[in-house]
Design a protein around this motif. Structure first.
Motif, PDB file in Angstrom:
ATOM      1  N   GLU A 133      -5.446   6.123  29.904  1.00 41.59           N
ATOM      2  CA  GLU A 133      -4.633   6.460  28.734  1.00 41.59           C
ATOM      3  C   GLU A 133      -3.711   7.638  29.048  1.00 41.59           C
ATOM      4  N   SER A 134      -3.049   7.519  30.187  1.00 40.78           N
ATOM      5  CA  SER A 134      -2.140   8.557  30.663  1.00 40.78           C
ATOM      6  C   SER A 134      -0.708   8.049  30.614  1.00 40.78           C
ATOM      7  N   VAL A 135       0.233   8.882  31.035  1.00 43.55           N
ATOM      8  CA  VAL A 135       1.639   8.495  31.102  1.00 43.55           C
ATOM      9  C   VAL A 135       2.196   8.900  32.459  1.00 43.55           C
ATOM     10  N   ALA A 136       2.905   7.973  33.105  1.00 41.58           N
ATOM     11  CA  ALA A 136       3.562   8.248  34.387  1.00 41.58           C
ATOM     12  C   ALA A 136       5.061   8.387  34.165  1.00 41.58           C
ATOM     13  N   PHE A 137       5.633   9.418  34.771  1.00 40.99           N
ATOM     14  CA  PHE A 137       7.078   9.645  34.722  1.00 40.99           C
ATOM     15  C   PHE A 137       7.627   9.524  36.143  1.00 40.99           C
TER      16      PHE A 137
END
Length: 208
Positions: A133-137
């Motif tokens: 439940e993370s976000v990659a940029f």
């Protein structure tokens, strides 16, 4: 709808209904000669962040974070710019904790890998983001000779940020477009930003 994770950049979170859906991959494309790194630094203030650098050294990134006048956290910085950046990225991403940010600055060397290997990397990255439940940029540079797999990144990405930087007379004008947003609402107009010492809304009006 997936829970939203605030970016930590207030001017964007207000426009994005609270942030980015957990589990997302964000492609952030910008000119190499721009202040786009300010947005990356402010992202690190929102939550624990793994910052993977491919061109600058890890020490150079840490020094820049210490010098910046914008809000910045204390991310874990790792240099993956060696002979096998995809392998290094996979190894580090597999250990990402829950509810974290992953920043890859810049993605271009990874996008120049063999097409099938890069597709496998994106698939594994998607899985890791959903599971934690993370976000990659993925910070990508706009250039005439863009990496051969850039279109694949654009298609797989759940959210696309496109920063346009132009010099108009004595002014530097930065406009952020969000033309793609799976699971949410894409912005129907650009956001004019002031990228000086930190990220802020530019309230000046354009005169044709």
């Amino acid at each position: 709808m997936a829970d939203r994770l605030p970016t930590g950049i207030d001017v964007l979170d207000r426009r994005l209904d609270g942030g980015i859906p957990a589990g997302s991959i964000v492609l952030f494309s910008a000119d190499p000669a721009s202040q786009s790194e300010l947005l990356l630094y402010e992202l690190t203030d929102a939550r624990g962040t793994l910052y993977l650098t491919t061109l600058r050294s890890d020490q150079a990134v840490e020094d820049a974070l210490e010098r910046t006048k914008s809000r910045a956290g204390t991310p874990t910085v790792r240099d993956i710019g060696g002979d096998a950046p995809l392998d290094a990225a996979n190894r580090l991403v597999s250990a990402l904790p829950e509810n974290a940010n992953l920043i890859i600055d810049v993605a271009d060397p990874l996008e120049r890998a063999d097409r099938s290997r890069y597709r496998r990397f994106l698939t594994e990255l998607q899985t890791a983001m959903v599971n934690t439940e993370s976000v990659a940029f993925l910070h990508a540079m706009k250039q005439d000779d863009e990496p051969r797999n850039r279109a694949m990144t654009e298609h797989v990405a759940d959210v696309v940020w496109d920063l346009d930087t132009q010099v108009r007379g004595s002014d530097v004008v930065n406009k952020l477009a969000v033309p793609k947003f799976r699971g949410g609402r894409a912005l129907d107009e650009t956001v004019k930003l002031k990228l000086e010492e930190r990220v802020a809304i530019d309230t000046s009006r354009d005169i044709a």
